[in-house]
Design a protein around this motif. Structure first.
Motif, PDB file in Angstrom:
ATOM      1  N   THR A   1      24.988  89.216  85.817  1.00  0.00           N
ATOM      2  CA  THR A   1      24.331  90.444  86.265  1.00  0.00           C
ATOM      3  C   THR A   1      24.150  91.413  85.105  1.00  0.00           C
ATOM      4  O   THR A   1      25.005  91.518  84.225  1.00  0.00           O
ATOM      5  CB  THR A   1      25.169  91.121  87.365  1.00  0.00           C
TER       6      THR A   1
ATOM      7  N   ASP B   1      25.913  98.110  74.508  1.00  0.00           N
ATOM      8  CA  ASP B   1      24.798  98.095  75.452  1.00  0.00           C
ATOM      9  C   ASP B   1      23.545  97.517  74.797  1.00  0.00           C
ATOM     10  O   ASP B   1      23.426  97.477  73.564  1.00  0.00           O
ATOM     11  CB  ASP B   1      24.485  99.508  75.942  1.00  0.00           C
TER      12      ASP B   1
ATOM     13  N   VAL C   1      29.965  93.679  83.189  1.00  0.00           N
ATOM     14  CA  VAL C   1      28.531  93.703  83.470  1.00  0.00           C
ATOM     15  C   VAL C   1      27.801  94.335  82.296  1.00  0.00           C
ATOM     16  O   VAL C   1      28.219  95.379  81.776  1.00  0.00           O
ATOM     17  CB  VAL C   1      28.243  94.490  84.765  1.00  0.00           C
TER      18      VAL C   1
ATOM     19  N   LEU D   1      20.328 100.669  93.547  1.00  0.00           N
ATOM     20  CA  LEU D   1      21.409 101.583  93.928  1.00  0.00           C
ATOM     21  C   LEU D   1      20.819 102.892  94.437  1.00  0.00           C
ATOM     22  O   LEU D   1      20.348 103.723  93.658  1.00  0.00           O
ATOM     23  CB  LEU D   1      22.319 101.835  92.727  1.00  0.00           C
TER      24      LEU D   1
ATOM     25  N   SER E   1      26.464 102.624  94.797  1.00  0.00           N
ATOM     26  CA  SER E   1      27.162 102.139  93.604  1.00  0.00           C
ATOM     27  C   SER E   1      28.639 101.863  93.865  1.00  0.00           C
ATOM     28  O   SER E   1      29.192 100.871  93.371  1.00  0.00           O
ATOM     29  CB  SER E   1      27.000 103.151  92.466  1.00  0.00           C
TER      30      SER E   1
ATOM     31  N   VAL F   1      20.505  95.006  88.595  1.00  0.00           N
ATOM     32  CA  VAL F   1      20.893  96.178  89.372  1.00  0.00           C
ATOM     33  C   VAL F   1      20.177  97.386  88.770  1.00  0.00           C
ATOM     34  O   VAL F   1      20.409  97.724  87.603  1.00  0.00           O
ATOM     35  CB  VAL F   1      22.423  96.382  89.330  1.00  0.00           C
TER      36      VAL F   1
ATOM     37  N   VAL G   1      22.810  95.630  84.574  1.00  0.00           N
ATOM     38  CA  VAL G   1      22.316  96.895  85.105  1.00  0.00           C
ATOM     39  C   VAL G   1      21.106  97.307  84.272  1.00  0.00           C
ATOM     40  O   VAL G   1      21.179  97.345  83.038  1.00  0.00           O
ATOM     41  CB  VAL G   1      23.398  97.985  85.044  1.00  0.00           C
TER      42      VAL G   1
ATOM     43  N   ILE H   1      24.858  96.363  80.332  1.00  0.00           N
ATOM     44  CA  ILE H   1      24.016  97.526  80.620  1.00  0.00           C
ATOM     45  C   ILE H   1      22.789  97.459  79.719  1.00  0.00           C
ATOM     46  O   ILE H   1      22.912  97.321  78.497  1.00  0.00           O
ATOM     47  CB  ILE H   1      24.760  98.858  80.360  1.00  0.00           C
TER      48      ILE H   1
ATOM     49  N   SER I   1      18.830 100.389  83.582  1.00  0.00           N
ATOM     50  CA  SER I   1      18.774 101.835  83.756  1.00  0.00           C
ATOM     51  C   SER I   1      17.452 102.340  83.171  1.00  0.00           C
ATOM     52  O   SER I   1      17.197 102.205  81.976  1.00  0.00           O
ATOM     53  CB  SER I   1      19.968 102.479  83.039  1.00  0.00           C
TER      54      SER I   1
ATOM     55  N   HIS J   1      28.232 103.221  84.835  1.00  0.00           N
ATOM     56  CA  HIS J   1      28.124 102.308  83.695  1.00  0.00           C
ATOM     57  C   HIS J   1      29.491 102.034  83.076  1.00  0.00           C
ATOM     58  O   HIS J   1      29.777 100.905  82.664  1.00  0.00           O
ATOM     59  CB  HIS J   1      27.182 102.905  82.640  1.00  0.00           C
TER      60      HIS J   1
ATOM     61  N   ASN K   1      19.007 101.354  88.328  1.00  0.00           N
ATOM     62  CA  ASN K   1      19.188 102.779  88.568  1.00  0.00           C
ATOM     63  C   ASN K   1      18.158 103.547  87.741  1.00  0.00           C
ATOM     64  O   ASN K   1      17.458 102.975  86.916  1.00  0.00           O
ATOM     65  CB  ASN K   1      20.630 103.235  88.284  1.00  0.00           C
TER      66      ASN K   1
ATOM     67  N   ALA L   1      31.172  99.552  85.283  1.00  0.00           N
ATOM     68  CA  ALA L   1      30.494  98.255  85.200  1.00  0.00           C
ATOM     69  C   ALA L   1      30.840  97.545  83.893  1.00  0.00           C
ATOM     70  O   ALA L   1      31.094  96.332  83.884  1.00  0.00           O
ATOM     71  CB  ALA L   1      28.980  98.446  85.323  1.00  0.00           C
TER      72      ALA L   1
END
Length: 228
Positions: A26, A129, A70, A186, A215, A159, A28, A72, A30, A62, A161, A65
Motif C-alpha cells: 500500500t 517519502d 506504509v 479517506l 483514517s 490510499v 498513501v 507516502i 497525498s 502520515h 488524501n 502510516a
C-alpha cells in the motif's frame, strides 16, 4: 470494519477486503497540499481554504502510516515557468469554468509555476517519502511517472488524501481504478469544493472505485494485522 457506502456508515467484514488492507503493498497518495492551494495570502493563485485544516491531521496520519511501513507519496501540480504547459498553450479548463462559480481568481496565472513559492509543500515531507512533482492537469497520473513508480515498488493499493474531493482526488481515484489499483479514499482527510460536491465524490468512489474510510479506522485495521 467501518466504511461508508453512498455516505452511509456500513460495517464490513475486513477479511472480505483483505487484499485492500495489506500495508506492505500500500502507498498513501497525498495530492496537492502545497502553498498554491493552502496559503492564506490574498495572492494565493488557486485557493482551497477548506483544505487548510487538513495539514495537521494529514501529517499525523502520515507519521503513523510510516511507523507501520506504509509508503507516502506526495504529488503536486508543477507547471513549466514559461507557461507552455498551460496558459502559454491550451489552458486548463478549470481556469475558464471554475470562476463561473467562485468568481475571478486574481492571481491564477501564477498557479503551480515551477520555481515559485506556490509549489512549496505545506505538509511534512520526510527523507524516506516519495514525491511526484510534474502533475500538469487533474489526475495524479497525468502526465506523471506515478504509475511507473508504484509498480516498481510493487504497490497495488492506493490510499488518497488531499484535495479537491470532486476534482483531483476523484480524477486520480478513477484513473487508479482503471489502472487496476485498489482504491481507498479517506473522507476525513479529503476536502472538496463544498459539502455537496464532497459528498457526491465520496458516494461515487464508494459505488464504483473502492472503499471510503476514515483514517483512524484504517490505521486500526493496519495495526491489527492483515486479515486472512
Amino acid at each position: 470494519m467501518r466504511t461508508f457506502v453512498y455516505e452511509r456508515p456500513r460495517e464490513l467484514d475486513a477479511a472480505a477486503f483483505a487484499d485492500y488492507l495489506d500495508p506492505r503493498s500500500t502507498a498513501v497518495i497525498s495530492i496537492d497540499l502545497h502553498r498554491g492551494h493552502l496559503d492564506e495570502s490574498p495572492d494565493c493563485p488557486c485557493p482551497a481554504p477548506r483544505a487548510r485544516e487538513l495539514v495537521a491531521p494529514v501529517d499525523a496520519f502520515h507519521t503513523q502510516a510510516r511507523d507501520i511501513g506504509v509508503r507516502i507519496v506526495h504529488v503536486r501540480s508543477v507547471l513549466r515557468a514559461d507557461g507552455s504547459d498551460d496558459l502559454g498553450g491550451i489552458p486548463s479548463a478549470w481556469r475558464r469554468t471554475f470562476p463561473l462559480h467562485v468568481g475571478e481568481i486574481p492571481n491564477h496565472a501564477e498557479h503551480a509555476l515551477e520555481g515559485s513559492r506556490w509549489t512549496e509543500w505545506l505538509t511534512q515531507v520526510e527523507p524516506g517519502d516519495l514525491t511526484v512533482s510534474n502533475k500538469r492537469r487533474l489526475s495524479a497520473f497525468y502526465p506523471t511517472d506515478l504509475d511507473f513508480l508504484l509498480r516498481n515498488q510493487r504497490i497495488d493499493t492506493l490510499v488518497f488524501n488531499g484535495g479537491f474531493a470532486d476534482c483531483c482526488v476523484l480524477n486520480s481515484a478513477f484513473e487508479a481504478a482503471n489502472l487496476n489499483y485498489r482504491v481507498i479514499v479517506l473522507r476525513d482527510l479529503v476536502r472538496g469544493t463544498d459539502d455537496h460536491l464532497e459528498a457526491a465524490a465520496f458516494s461515487m468512489v464508494s459505488l464504483h472505485l473502492g472503499l471510503v474510510m476514515e483514517s483512524a479506522e484504517l490505521l486500526a485495521v493496519w495495526k491489527q494485522g492483515n486479515p486472512t
